[in-house]
Enzyme design. Structure first.
Site, PDB file in Angstrom:
ATOM      1  N   LYS A  34       0.861  -1.179   0.000  1.00 54.85           N
ATOM      2  CA  LYS A  34       0.000   0.000   0.000  1.00 54.85           C
ATOM      3  C   LYS A  34       0.897   1.229   0.000  1.00 54.85           C
ATOM      4  O   LYS A  34       1.685   1.440   0.914  1.00 54.85           O
ATOM      5  CB  LYS A  34      -0.908   0.008   1.224  1.00 54.85           C
ATOM      6  CG  LYS A  34      -1.754   1.270   1.304  1.00 54.85           C
ATOM      7  CD  LYS A  34      -2.795   1.213   2.388  1.00 54.85           C
ATOM      8  CE  LYS A  34      -3.560   2.525   2.457  1.00 54.85           C
ATOM      9  NZ  LYS A  34      -4.609   2.480   3.468  1.00 54.85           N
TER      10      LYS A  34
ATOM     11  N   ARG B 140     -10.675  10.048   1.277  1.00 52.64           N
ATOM     12  CA  ARG B 140     -10.573  10.805   2.536  1.00 52.64           C
ATOM     13  C   ARG B 140     -11.639  11.887   2.605  1.00 52.64           C
ATOM     14  O   ARG B 140     -12.123  12.213   3.694  1.00 52.64           O
ATOM     15  CB  ARG B 140      -9.154  11.374   2.683  1.00 52.64           C
ATOM     16  CG  ARG B 140      -8.119  10.259   2.843  1.00 52.64           C
ATOM     17  CD  ARG B 140      -6.681  10.775   2.852  1.00 52.64           C
ATOM     18  NE  ARG B 140      -5.725   9.668   2.824  1.00 52.64           N
ATOM     19  CZ  ARG B 140      -4.413   9.828   2.615  1.00 52.64           C
ATOM     20  NH1 ARG B 140      -3.920  11.031   2.416  1.00 52.64           N
ATOM     21  NH2 ARG B 140      -3.613   8.775   2.592  1.00 52.64           N
TER      22      ARG B 140
ATOM     23  N   LYS C  32       1.296  10.158   5.399  1.00 52.90           N
ATOM     24  CA  LYS C  32       1.368   8.765   5.855  1.00 52.90           C
ATOM     25  C   LYS C  32       2.647   8.058   5.386  1.00 52.90           C
ATOM     26  O   LYS C  32       2.716   6.834   5.338  1.00 52.90           O
ATOM     27  CB  LYS C  32       0.113   8.010   5.386  1.00 52.90           C
ATOM     28  CG  LYS C  32      -1.189   8.600   5.950  1.00 52.90           C
ATOM     29  CD  LYS C  32      -2.397   7.690   5.723  1.00 52.90           C
ATOM     30  CE  LYS C  32      -3.648   8.257   6.398  1.00 52.90           C
ATOM     31  NZ  LYS C  32      -4.822   7.353   6.284  1.00 52.90           N
TER      32      LYS C  32
ATOM     33  N   GLU D 140       7.606  -6.922   1.534  1.00 50.77           N
ATOM     34  CA  GLU D 140       6.316  -6.906   2.238  1.00 50.77           C
ATOM     35  C   GLU D 140       5.522  -8.171   1.920  1.00 50.77           C
ATOM     36  O   GLU D 140       4.858  -8.734   2.795  1.00 50.77           O
ATOM     37  CB  GLU D 140       5.498  -5.667   1.824  1.00 50.77           C
ATOM     38  CG  GLU D 140       6.012  -4.352   2.372  1.00 50.77           C
ATOM     39  CD  GLU D 140       5.677  -4.133   3.852  1.00 50.77           C
ATOM     40  OE1 GLU D 140       5.096  -5.042   4.480  1.00 50.77           O
ATOM     41  OE2 GLU D 140       6.015  -3.061   4.374  1.00 50.77           O
TER      42      GLU D 140
ATOM     43  N   LYS E  18      -2.063  -1.536  -3.890  1.00 47.81           N
ATOM     44  CA  LYS E  18      -2.934  -0.361  -3.848  1.00 47.81           C
ATOM     45  C   LYS E  18      -2.097   0.888  -3.936  1.00 47.81           C
ATOM     46  O   LYS E  18      -1.112   0.973  -3.196  1.00 47.81           O
ATOM     47  CB  LYS E  18      -3.708  -0.413  -2.527  1.00 47.81           C
ATOM     48  CG  LYS E  18      -4.566   0.774  -2.239  1.00 47.81           C
ATOM     49  CD  LYS E  18      -5.173   0.647  -0.873  1.00 47.81           C
ATOM     50  CE  LYS E  18      -5.941   1.908  -0.585  1.00 47.81           C
ATOM     51  NZ  LYS E  18      -6.376   1.975   0.775  1.00 47.81           N
TER      52      LYS E  18
ATOM     53  N   SER F  93     -10.060   5.351  -5.048  1.00 45.60           N
ATOM     54  CA  SER F  93     -10.989   6.461  -5.251  1.00 45.60           C
ATOM     55  C   SER F  93     -10.517   7.458  -6.313  1.00 45.60           C
ATOM     56  O   SER F  93     -11.307   7.887  -7.149  1.00 45.60           O
ATOM     57  CB  SER F  93     -11.227   7.179  -3.922  1.00 45.60           C
ATOM     58  OG  SER F  93     -10.001   7.617  -3.356  1.00 45.60           O
TER      59      SER F  93
HETATM   60  C1  PBG Z   1      -7.628   3.545   5.381  1.00 51.44           C
HETATM   61  C2  PBG Z   1      -7.840   3.350   3.913  1.00 51.44           C
HETATM   62  C3  PBG Z   1      -7.602   4.273   2.886  1.00 51.44           C
HETATM   63  C4  PBG Z   1      -8.069   3.691   1.720  1.00 51.44           C
HETATM   64  C5  PBG Z   1      -8.529   2.419   2.057  1.00 51.44           C
HETATM   65  N1  PBG Z   1      -8.370   2.221   3.406  1.00 51.44           N
HETATM   66  C6  PBG Z   1      -7.090   5.665   2.914  1.00 51.44           C
HETATM   67  C7  PBG Z   1      -5.743   5.924   3.415  1.00 51.44           C
HETATM   68  O1  PBG Z   1      -4.929   5.036   3.622  1.00 51.44           O
HETATM   69  O2  PBG Z   1      -5.482   7.107   3.640  1.00 51.44           O
HETATM   70  C8  PBG Z   1      -8.073   4.333   0.374  1.00 51.44           C
HETATM   71  C9  PBG Z   1      -9.031   3.759  -0.614  1.00 51.44           C
HETATM   72  C10 PBG Z   1      -9.311   4.635  -1.770  1.00 51.44           C
HETATM   73  O3  PBG Z   1      -8.699   5.689  -2.007  1.00 51.44           O
HETATM   74  O4  PBG Z   1     -10.210   4.254  -2.542  1.00 51.44           O
HETATM   75  N2  PBG Z   1      -6.492   3.038   5.945  1.00 51.44           N
END
Ligand code: PBG
Length: 419
Positions: free
Chosen positions: A288, A298, A310, A326, A341, A367
């Protein structure tokens, strides 16, 4: 006239007519041939001249070698029937035996040799939920809403009717329930356990997946506990274990840790096993990345980080070997599936992890990727259906067994031949 001779006369007449047609065709052919030669002569000064090796040279027979010269200039005059006018019309114009286009020639041919398929069962449908009676649209994600629990149930039913077998829940939590330790994450009466029970009661065979991370519950907007601006690892993992066990208790089939703390997969696996949930699966968010593509998500949950970013826990977009590290860790700690992701900008990572592991691989079409497509489609710049399905198929081709996508219900409808 006797019947026999009448038949004879008729067939004679028919033959005569046929012969006439053949004669006319032959004449036209000859004219074509002459036209072709004339064309060669006309343009031979300027046109490309191709020399091909003779068949004898190709097959290695020891006979008289023949060299032929082909002039493509005449084709400009002979476009309707390029075969006409060639001295040897059985032979193709260019020396090319392997012609991949033969396998693409018709629908039947393409269907027969297709390598990858997309089906509704490959898709996981993310749903945003909140504890309010009405749905709230998400401006940066047209077509997505924060659902009331009732509307969520309805949405699950609709997706299921199209063949989507799994959903993943993302809660919007009220501000007054957010703390640094995110205790609301394991409140048995919290929104997620409540939603799981509702879905399982109505649709017991729908696979319910839950996100494991503190960010929706954190007043700092981070995925873990914060101390002096640092995201604590091991203390956070303790919280995640409690969260995962609570979700399993409510009936989750799969928990999906998205927090990127070290060691969380093994710890959560142990916690689930100790509590009697050894049948509950783990999809690890293995690779991720710290991505700007999460912006609209968000917005949807009002979960932007309260400070900083992050990057101390999510991966650096510049790295790919680290994804394999990982992946080894998550697999050795007991993950059942490995996720990459975001998706589209990281197809190389999907491909590398797929080559590296024997576990199923998931991809998250996040998203921001969804928002880009929606925006272009709204402007009329892209054909939404074609591009969305091509994108999802691209994930499959790259090696994703499973795809999380906000398009899940719509894509399933398209795959089922609906609008
Ligand atoms: C939370 C999480 C996030 C997403 C999925 N779980 C956001 C982040 O890590 O800030 C993002 C999914 C998306 O953008 O569709 N940990």
């Amino acid at each position: 006239m006797p019947a026999v001779s009448r038949t004879l006369t008729v067939s004679l007449a028919a033959n005569l007519a046929l012969a006439t047609v053949f004669f006319m065709m032959a004449t036209r052919n000859r004219e074509g041939l002459q036209g072709g030669i004339a064309a060669v002569q006309r343009v031979s000064g300027s046109s490309r001249v191709l020399t091909r090796p003779s068949r004898t040279a190709v097959f290695g027979k020891v006979t008289e070698p023949e060299m032929k010269t082909y002039d493509f200039g005449w084709m400009e005059d002979e476009l309707i029937s390029p075969g006409m006018g060639m001295s040897n019309k059985d032979r193709p114009l260019i020396d090319q035996r392997a012609r991949p286009r033969r396998n693409r020639r018709t629908d039947g041919m393409r269907d027969m040799v297709r390598e990858n398929f997309l089906t509704p069962a490959n898709l996981i449908y993310p749903l945003f939920i909140h504890n309010e009676p009405d749905n709230v649209p998400i401006p940066s994600m047209p077509g997505c809403e924060r659902h009331s629990l009732e509307s969520m149930l309805n949405e699950v039913g609709e997706a299921k009717a199209e063949g989507v077998r799994s959903i993943i829940l993302f809660p919007k939590v009220e501000d007054d329930k957010k703390t640094n330790f995110g205790e609301e994450a394991y409140n048995p009466d919290g929104i997620v356990p409540t939603a799981i029970r509702m879905i399982k009661e109505k649709y017991p065979d729908m696979l319910v997946i839950t996100d494991v991370a503190l960010d929706p519950y954190s007043n700092m907007g981070h995925d873990g506990i914060v101390e002096n601006g640092v995201i604590l690892n091991d203390e956070t993992v303790q919280q995640l274990c409690q969260q995962a066990v609570m979700q399993a208790e409510a009936g989750a089939d799969i928990v999906a840790p998205s927090d990127m703390m070290d060691g969380r997969i093994g710890a959560i696996r142990d916690a689930l096993d100790v509590e009697g949930y050894s049948n509950v699966s783990i999809i690890a968010y293995t690779a991720k990345y710290a991505s700007a593509y999460y912006g609209p998500f968000r917005d949807a949950l009002d979960s932007h980080p309260g400070f900083g970013n992050k990057k101390t826990y999510q991966m650096d977009p510049a790295n790919s070997r680290e994804a394999l590290l990982e992946s080894d860790l998550d697999a050795s700690e007991g993950a059942d599936m490995l996720m990459v992701k975001p998706g589209l900008p990281y197809l190389d990572i999907i491909c590398r992890i797929k080559d590296h592991t024997d576990l199923p691989v998931a991809a998250y079409h996040v998203s921001g990727e969804y928002a880009m497509l929606k925006a272009a489609a709204e402007k009329g710049w892209l054909n939404e259906k074609d591009v969305a399905l091509e994108t999802l198929l691209g994930f499959r081709r790259a090696g994703a067994d499973v795809i999380l996508t906000y398009y899940a219900k719509q894509a399933a409808r398209w795959l089922n031949g609906k609008d």
